[in-house]
Write an enzyme that holds these catalytic residues in place. Sequence first.
Site, PDB file in Angstrom:
ATOM      1  N   ASP A  73       0.878  -1.159   0.000  1.00 28.64           N
ATOM      2  CA  ASP A  73       0.000   0.000   0.000  1.00 28.64           C
ATOM      3  C   ASP A  73       0.929   1.227   0.000  1.00 28.64           C
ATOM      4  O   ASP A  73       2.085   1.163   0.433  1.00 28.64           O
ATOM      5  CB  ASP A  73      -0.936   0.011   1.211  1.00 28.64           C
ATOM      6  CG  ASP A  73      -2.116   0.955   0.978  1.00 28.64           C
ATOM      7  OD1 ASP A  73      -2.057   1.778   0.052  1.00 28.64           O
ATOM      8  OD2 ASP A  73      -3.098   0.870   1.728  1.00 28.64           O
TER       9      ASP A  73
HETATM   10  C1  BGC Z   1      -4.944   3.371   0.132  1.00 27.82           C
HETATM   11  C2  BGC Z   1      -5.051   2.408  -1.030  1.00 27.82           C
HETATM   12  C3  BGC Z   1      -4.881   3.164  -2.322  1.00 27.82           C
HETATM   13  C4  BGC Z   1      -3.528   3.851  -2.300  1.00 27.82           C
HETATM   14  C5  BGC Z   1      -3.225   4.631  -3.559  1.00 27.82           C
HETATM   15  C6  BGC Z   1      -3.691   4.233   0.068  1.00 27.82           C
HETATM   16  O1  BGC Z   1      -3.770   5.277   0.992  1.00 27.82           O
HETATM   17  O2  BGC Z   1      -4.950   2.657   1.346  1.00 27.82           O
HETATM   18  O3  BGC Z   1      -6.272   1.737  -0.999  1.00 27.82           O
HETATM   19  O4  BGC Z   1      -4.994   2.291  -3.408  1.00 27.82           O
HETATM   20  O5  BGC Z   1      -3.510   4.775  -1.218  1.00 27.82           O
HETATM   21  O6  BGC Z   1      -4.021   5.749  -3.671  1.00 27.82           O
END
Ligand code: BGC
Length: 818
Positions: A229
């Site tokens: 993530d």
């Molecule tokens: C989120 C993800 C997301 C990623 C990219 C993170 O803060 O938890 O679900 O895909 O950011 O935006």
Amino acid sequence: MKYKDLITKMTLEEKASLMSGKDFWQTQDIERLDINNIFLADGPHGIRKQAEAADHLGLNESLQATCFPTAATVANSWNEELGETMGDYLGKEAVAQKVNVLLGPGINMKRSPLAGRNFEYFSEDPYLAGKLAAGMIRGIQSHGISACVKHFAVNNQEERRMSIDTIVDERTLREIYLTAFEIAVKEGETKTIMSAYNMLNGAYTNENLHIMRDILRGEWDFEGVVVTDWGGSNDRVAGLAAGNELEMPTTAGETNEEIIAAIKNGKIKENILDECVDRLLDLVFTTEEVFKKESKEIDINEHHEMAQRVAEESIVLLKNEDNILPLNKDKKIAVIGDFAKEARYQGAGSSIVNPTFLDNTLDVLKESNIESIGFEQGFDRYGKKSKKKIDEACSLAKEADVVLLYIGLDEVTEAEGLDRENMAIPENQIELLDALFEVNPNIVAVLSCGAAVEIPFINKVKGLVHAYLSGQAGAKAILKILTGDVNPSGKLAESFPVRFEDTPSYHQFPGKEVSVEYREGPFIGYRYYDTANVDVLFPFGYGLSYTTFEYSNIQVNKDGVTFNITNSGEVAGLEVAQLYVGCQSKDIFRPKKELKGFTKVSLHAGETKTVTIPFDDKTFRYFNVKTNQWEIEGADYNIMIGASSSDMRLEDNLFIDGTGAPLPYNKENLPSYYSGKANNVSVEEFETLIGRKVPVATWDRTKPLGYNDTIAQCQYAKGLFARFAFRAIKFSHKFLWKIGKRSTANLIMMSVYHMPFRGMVRMTGGIMNMGMLDGILMVVNGKFFKGMRHLLSERKKMKASKRKLDITTGSSSKGEVL
Ligand code: BGC
């Protein structure tokens, strides 16, 4: 390895360079070897491709895309095929926007109704979530690109989401928190998985050898790519060793250097890197094929209509006293409520979509044949009380036959990065409802929010429609349901408890400091309410229709259940029939019944269809912690077909031969689990379940703060400066909230307050490095001057090495230096 020849031609540096992003959204390319970069973009219910300023919090605008209903909504359709169709449309748009990896769907379990991202997730049931996700993944990937199922795993709270350690027993982990991922991998064949921010039983998820190696690669044979993530990498080398190919976003090469060093000093073998590179190359090469073909234009109108169709099948009719719905076209309707003017149709954070169109009820009301006598706002969305607005609404309501009341939660209450504080609908909306009830009891409420809420006003509404967050075309879909143009067929994918206090994780949600203990074990959602005999307002699987269905003639054999469904009403409709299985033996504790299959059937008035729900590998299995594998208990099983989890229409028994495994538990030591009353388990009993002591759940306030401690912990830092910074952050949050800048206030909590110190480096794309962070930590821990000196000298070193790199490569570096 598939790309052995190519990998042999690569230098160690080139291989390592592929293991982290080139920038916020793209992977690294290697021109000399014709390896292109690929683009990753959110999200689960619409594309969020940022062409310019990039962020992971949905702050900067993205290209326009269709905003489909969010996962919490789609799940109510209980329609795997519909999920696949939606995936197909998402896939088309992703291809049109040149996105190789679409970051969704999100399939974490709804452990608590308060979890901030519930609106983005499907269900409290892993089977339902897994099946819908698998459909969606197949749809997306049918275009040659990749879906990215997230967040692997056990990511069920937003509070301290980047550092919290989730403590869960192995059986619950397998049966509840991993099963949806298992289905997404095996049946959806997702090419990419995103690891979660949190720790699981003491190790960050992407470094957790148990879920990453034993289970994901070992048991499920996953051959795709694991991406962190955003900013979620802790120890890059440990992540790589566990099989985490890609770290996002860019670290300007800093962690690539760590990989190179680890290989040179023998900490990890080069073939581990090679295998990761091989899988990443496969993702690059397979997902770029589609872009070599001529691109097709998207018909945004058609996509808008599809968003409406998905919403129509997903909206849930919860109450229909005196058949107040569908609305008779001759009735005079008063439309009341802020949400009718400005739809609440999606959540906040990284899933936010910039919609191609947006239907608001008041704009599309005319098309619906509703005889509206006027509109009143009735309340202020952000909870301010207004007697004037209530009075105006009541005057209008007096003139009407039926009051159509649009209520719900506002945009900042349901957001990534923050859990909700309670399950309530704002007080000023309830006050309005009470007042309206006094002047006109014919009220139909339309609820717009992405999760379960308390509904203390249930006896004051005759009709209740839960529209969830129904996407950019939701307003029209709601009206179609209200007028009966569409017969509602959505059923709840989560239970609606009477009060928040009734929820099984009430005493253990959220974890506030070091860890969160999942003491309720497998008893989440209906598994708990049903087994512990706790009344709910609306059970899992519940939803009404304008027609009625009768079930008959159940036949069970070892392959599955066959039965008849008849539409016994006056209009055509769709019914979701649910297969639940319960084990009659009491030797191993279990929920009274569990969902093991479902089907959605379309029936004309008077029509009967024979349907079969087959058994599968999950129907009778349980995870035995003694043999450490899935087993089947030899016993009689109740095979039940229900219209909801508490409305069984047909029932039979079936004896199933077991695998003869030893009993995993000693009944006497686990009374709460054997009774199912697992909402307040003692730490001793939980420790017996997990077979070890739980870690200390509170911060050790005497220890200096380190990389993984969060900014919030500055409250007890030694350094005066850090303690001051903490107060300033708290104050700005409060202040911004008070002056109505709620989203900005939320942002502070999300991106500063709960951020671990390492995030300052991981999220800034090379502006800072770990050396500089060491300096900051010295300041935080009370060594102000030493820390500042260190910070400045590290910054100088970084600048110098960047300059050197620019001279050798002839390029300008991506990371700016502060
Ligand atoms: C989120 C993800 C997301 C990623 C990219 C993170 O803060 O938890 O679900 O895909 O950011 O935006």
